[in-house]
Design a protein around this motif. Structure first.
Motif, PDB file in Angstrom:
ATOM      1  N   PHE A  23       7.600  -4.291  -1.956  1.00  0.00           N
ATOM      2  CA  PHE A  23       7.147  -4.104  -3.342  1.00  0.00           C
ATOM      3  C   PHE A  23       6.692  -2.670  -3.595  1.00  0.00           C
ATOM      4  O   PHE A  23       6.974  -2.093  -4.642  1.00  0.00           O
ATOM      5  CB  PHE A  23       6.000  -5.087  -3.633  1.00  0.00           C
ATOM      6  CG  PHE A  23       5.548  -5.077  -5.058  1.00  0.00           C
ATOM      7  CD1 PHE A  23       6.281  -5.731  -6.045  1.00  0.00           C
ATOM      8  CD2 PHE A  23       4.397  -4.407  -5.428  1.00  0.00           C
ATOM      9  CE1 PHE A  23       5.874  -5.711  -7.358  1.00  0.00           C
ATOM     10  CE2 PHE A  23       3.977  -4.390  -6.748  1.00  0.00           C
ATOM     11  CZ  PHE A  23       4.723  -5.041  -7.723  1.00  0.00           C
ATOM     12  N   ILE A  27      11.457  -0.972  -2.884  1.00  0.00           N
ATOM     13  CA  ILE A  27      12.019  -1.062  -4.245  1.00  0.00           C
ATOM     14  C   ILE A  27      11.848   0.262  -5.009  1.00  0.00           C
ATOM     15  O   ILE A  27      12.810   0.742  -5.619  1.00  0.00           O
ATOM     16  CB  ILE A  27      11.405  -2.267  -5.005  1.00  0.00           C
ATOM     17  CG1 ILE A  27      11.910  -3.556  -4.348  1.00  0.00           C
ATOM     18  CG2 ILE A  27      11.776  -2.243  -6.478  1.00  0.00           C
ATOM     19  CD1 ILE A  27      11.307  -4.824  -4.891  1.00  0.00           C
ATOM     20  N   THR A  31      14.900   2.639  -6.413  1.00  0.00           N
ATOM     21  CA  THR A  31      14.947   3.133  -7.794  1.00  0.00           C
ATOM     22  C   THR A  31      15.181   4.644  -7.813  1.00  0.00           C
ATOM     23  O   THR A  31      15.964   5.144  -8.632  1.00  0.00           O
ATOM     24  CB  THR A  31      13.626   2.797  -8.525  1.00  0.00           C
ATOM     25  OG1 THR A  31      13.336   1.424  -8.307  1.00  0.00           O
ATOM     26  CG2 THR A  31      13.715   3.076 -10.004  1.00  0.00           C
ATOM     27  N   ASN A  34      18.710   5.275  -7.218  1.00  0.00           N
ATOM     28  CA  ASN A  34      19.465   5.003  -8.451  1.00  0.00           C
ATOM     29  C   ASN A  34      19.352   6.166  -9.436  1.00  0.00           C
ATOM     30  O   ASN A  34      20.337   6.569 -10.060  1.00  0.00           O
ATOM     31  CB  ASN A  34      18.959   3.723  -9.116  1.00  0.00           C
ATOM     32  CG  ASN A  34      19.343   2.480  -8.342  1.00  0.00           C
ATOM     33  OD1 ASN A  34      20.247   2.521  -7.512  1.00  0.00           O
ATOM     34  ND2 ASN A  34      18.662   1.387  -8.595  1.00  0.00           N
TER      35      ASN A  34
ATOM     36  N   MET B   1      15.621  -6.341 -14.228  1.00  0.00           N
ATOM     37  CA  MET B   1      15.731  -5.256 -13.239  1.00  0.00           C
ATOM     38  C   MET B   1      16.299  -3.978 -13.843  1.00  0.00           C
ATOM     39  O   MET B   1      16.639  -3.054 -13.118  1.00  0.00           O
ATOM     40  CB  MET B   1      16.637  -5.700 -12.076  1.00  0.00           C
ATOM     41  CG  MET B   1      16.115  -6.899 -11.306  1.00  0.00           C
ATOM     42  SD  MET B   1      14.585  -6.552 -10.434  1.00  0.00           S
ATOM     43  CE  MET B   1      15.242  -5.873  -8.920  1.00  0.00           C
ATOM     44  N   SER B   2      16.406  -3.937 -15.176  1.00  0.00           N
ATOM     45  CA  SER B   2      17.047  -2.752 -15.776  1.00  0.00           C
ATOM     46  C   SER B   2      16.204  -1.495 -15.570  1.00  0.00           C
ATOM     47  O   SER B   2      16.725  -0.390 -15.563  1.00  0.00           O
ATOM     48  CB  SER B   2      17.287  -2.989 -17.260  1.00  0.00           C
ATOM     49  OG  SER B   2      16.045  -3.142 -17.908  1.00  0.00           O
ATOM     50  N   TRP B   3      14.866  -1.693 -15.383  1.00  0.00           N
ATOM     51  CA  TRP B   3      14.005  -0.516 -15.158  1.00  0.00           C
ATOM     52  C   TRP B   3      14.393   0.229 -13.887  1.00  0.00           C
ATOM     53  O   TRP B   3      14.073   1.396 -13.727  1.00  0.00           O
ATOM     54  CB  TRP B   3      12.539  -0.941 -15.104  1.00  0.00           C
ATOM     55  CG  TRP B   3      12.213  -1.836 -13.933  1.00  0.00           C
ATOM     56  CD1 TRP B   3      12.310  -3.191 -13.890  1.00  0.00           C
ATOM     57  CD2 TRP B   3      11.787  -1.423 -12.633  1.00  0.00           C
ATOM     58  NE1 TRP B   3      11.956  -3.666 -12.652  1.00  0.00           N
ATOM     59  CE2 TRP B   3      11.622  -2.585 -11.851  1.00  0.00           C
ATOM     60  CE3 TRP B   3      11.519  -0.185 -12.051  1.00  0.00           C
ATOM     61  CZ2 TRP B   3      11.223  -2.561 -10.534  1.00  0.00           C
ATOM     62  CZ3 TRP B   3      11.107  -0.159 -10.729  1.00  0.00           C
ATOM     63  CH2 TRP B   3      10.964  -1.332  -9.981  1.00  0.00           C
ATOM     64  N   MET B   4      15.094  -0.460 -12.972  1.00  0.00           N
ATOM     65  CA  MET B   4      15.497   0.204 -11.729  1.00  0.00           C
ATOM     66  C   MET B   4      16.726   1.085 -11.918  1.00  0.00           C
ATOM     67  O   MET B   4      17.147   1.760 -10.974  1.00  0.00           O
ATOM     68  CB  MET B   4      15.758  -0.835 -10.629  1.00  0.00           C
ATOM     69  CG  MET B   4      14.487  -1.436 -10.061  1.00  0.00           C
ATOM     70  SD  MET B   4      14.801  -2.564  -8.707  1.00  0.00           S
ATOM     71  CE  MET B   4      15.224  -1.453  -7.376  1.00  0.00           C
ATOM     72  N   TRP B   6      19.998   0.537 -12.276  1.00  0.00           N
ATOM     73  CA  TRP B   6      21.089   0.270 -11.332  1.00  0.00           C
ATOM     74  C   TRP B   6      22.422   0.841 -11.815  1.00  0.00           C
ATOM     75  O   TRP B   6      22.687   0.881 -13.013  1.00  0.00           O
ATOM     76  CB  TRP B   6      21.245  -1.239 -11.133  1.00  0.00           C
ATOM     77  CG  TRP B   6      20.206  -1.807 -10.221  1.00  0.00           C
ATOM     78  CD1 TRP B   6      19.122  -2.536 -10.592  1.00  0.00           C
ATOM     79  CD2 TRP B   6      20.139  -1.672  -8.807  1.00  0.00           C
ATOM     80  NE1 TRP B   6      18.378  -2.856  -9.484  1.00  0.00           N
ATOM     81  CE2 TRP B   6      18.968  -2.346  -8.379  1.00  0.00           C
ATOM     82  CE3 TRP B   6      20.939  -1.043  -7.855  1.00  0.00           C
ATOM     83  CZ2 TRP B   6      18.597  -2.405  -7.041  1.00  0.00           C
ATOM     84  CZ3 TRP B   6      20.557  -1.103  -6.524  1.00  0.00           C
ATOM     85  CH2 TRP B   6      19.401  -1.782  -6.127  1.00  0.00           C
ATOM     86  N   ALA B  11      24.454  -0.110  -6.255  1.00  0.00           N
ATOM     87  CA  ALA B  11      24.313  -1.545  -5.948  1.00  0.00           C
ATOM     88  C   ALA B  11      25.190  -1.903  -4.746  1.00  0.00           C
ATOM     89  O   ALA B  11      24.747  -2.626  -3.835  1.00  0.00           O
ATOM     90  CB  ALA B  11      24.707  -2.374  -7.168  1.00  0.00           C
TER      91      ALA B  11
END
Lengths: 289, 90
Positions: A23, A27, A31, A34, B1-4, B6, B11
């Motif tokens: 957490f 993650i 991010t 990404n 999960m859009s805040w990540m 992707w 992915a």
């Protein structure tokens, strides 16, 4: 295959920690990865750019300069603090009523917050009103850490030595107190000099704690941010701008999230490599594998 | 999960990493690794060699991006070959 499978159920006890790490670290790191392949305009507007930010960062002279400065700073910190810490630890009495008092005094700098240390040294080293800066100038040695890069580096290193040598000294002291008295008696019977005692009796037994000390100081100095930010603000020019400060300027100051994310991933990879090299060297040294 | 934020390539990348961890775990369960010394200058288990292969792949890509504009897929192929070699002879 072994006849009976080992009972690994104890590993389930690690599960809560694994969840917390996932957490709080995994993650967020995903991010960042990404972000590092996109040009981020706002929360909903993003453009995939592949490895462009990595290519740009790796060819950015400011990044490479900051990396070289960072490596130089960490090397200097280790070269100064480790021998000095051992010297301090060897000079401490091993028993008696003063040991506790001295250990507490040694630990005091470690308890001071980083920004306070930066502020103390900013005032202490100022050439106009600071005790150190004024005294050095009065001695006829021109000293101005706000204008001369070399003076800024010397001040930064003195500050780091002042703040963190105690950690190395305390670790080395704990290692020294664990050496049995018989080892010293045997060395005395063999007529060893002080240097020989250190080389052949103390140093081999200090190796484990020194590796921990080196690893802690390396990682911490490699990620240093607050102290140079408060003391020099990265200057004069960019002479004391280290990786974390450049990264913060990019991410928070300029809000370049894509390039800052690529920068972060590269920074992380360097730290990961250094950690792995040290871990491997410790394992190899102990002959555990 | 859009805040990540992707993307499909990231992915796929993370799915591949997760899948490889699952495969390594199952492999270890079926056939426990024996620490040995190969071309690498230290004794390694299968997991050690996998980690070294991942680290090598990462730095191969970093060096590739730093020094050449040629397609990155070449670095990926080189990293794959290096990874297989490390797993086999490392």
């Amino acid at each position: 295959m072994p006849e009976t499978m080992p009972d690994n159920r104890a590993w389930l006890g690690v599960l809560p920690v694994l969840l917390v790490v996932a957490f709080s670290a995994v993650i967020p790191l995903m991010t960042v990865v990404n972000y590092s392949v996109q040009d981020i305009f706002d929360v909903h507007t993003r453009l995939f750019v592949g490895f462009d930010w990595y290519r740009e960062t790796l060819r950015d002279p400011r990044f490479l300069d900051a990396l070289v400065r960072q490596l130089g700073f960490s090397a200097a910190v280790l070269a100064l603090e480790v021998p000095l810490g051992i010297l301090v630890a060897r000079a401490l009495p091993r028993d008696g009523r003063w040991v506790g008092v001295l250990l507490v005094l040694l630990a005091v700098p470690l308890l001071i917050p980083w920004n306070v240390v930066g502020t103390i040294w900013q005032l202490f080293a100022r050439p106009d009103i600071g005790l150190l800066g004024r005294a050095v100038n009065e001695l006829g040695i021109p000293f101005n850490y706000t204008a001369e890069p070399l003076h800024a580096w010397i001040t930064l290193l003195m500050m780091d030595v002042w703040h963190w040598t105690s950690l190395v000294a305390l670790l080395a002291f704990s290692g020294l107190t664990a050496i049995p008295g018989q080892c010293y008696q045997a060395a005395a019977m063999d007529g060893m000099s002080g240097v020989q005692v250190f080389r052949h009796v103390e140093l081999p037994r200090l190796k484990s704690v020194l590796v921990i000390a080196v690893l802690l100081r390396l990682m911490d100095s490699f990620m240093i941010y607050t102290e140079p930010f408060v003391l020099t603000g990265g200057g004069p020019g960019n002479s004391t701008t280290f990786l974390s400060q450049y990264l913060t300027t990019m991410a928070v100051g300029q809000f370049d999230l894509g390039p800052a994310a690529a920068f972060s991933v590269l920074y992380f990879l360097v730290v990961l490599l250094l950690c792995w090299l040290f871990y491997t060297s410790v394992i190899a040294e102990r002959g555990e594998r | 999960m859009s805040w990540m934020a992707w993307t499909l390539p990231t992915a796929i990348f993370f799915a591949a990493v997760a899948l490889s961890l699952v495969v390594m775990t199952v492999w270890e369960r079926v056939s426990p690794s024996v620490a040995r010394r190969g071309v690498l200058p230290m004794v390694t288990t299968r997991g050690d060699r996998f980690f070294i292969a991942l680290l090598t792949a990462a730095f191969l890509h970093v060096l590739w991006l730093a020094f050449t504009d040629a397609p990155v897929v070449i670095a990926s192929v080189l990293a794959l070959v290096a990874g297989i070699a490390l797993m086999r002879w490392g």
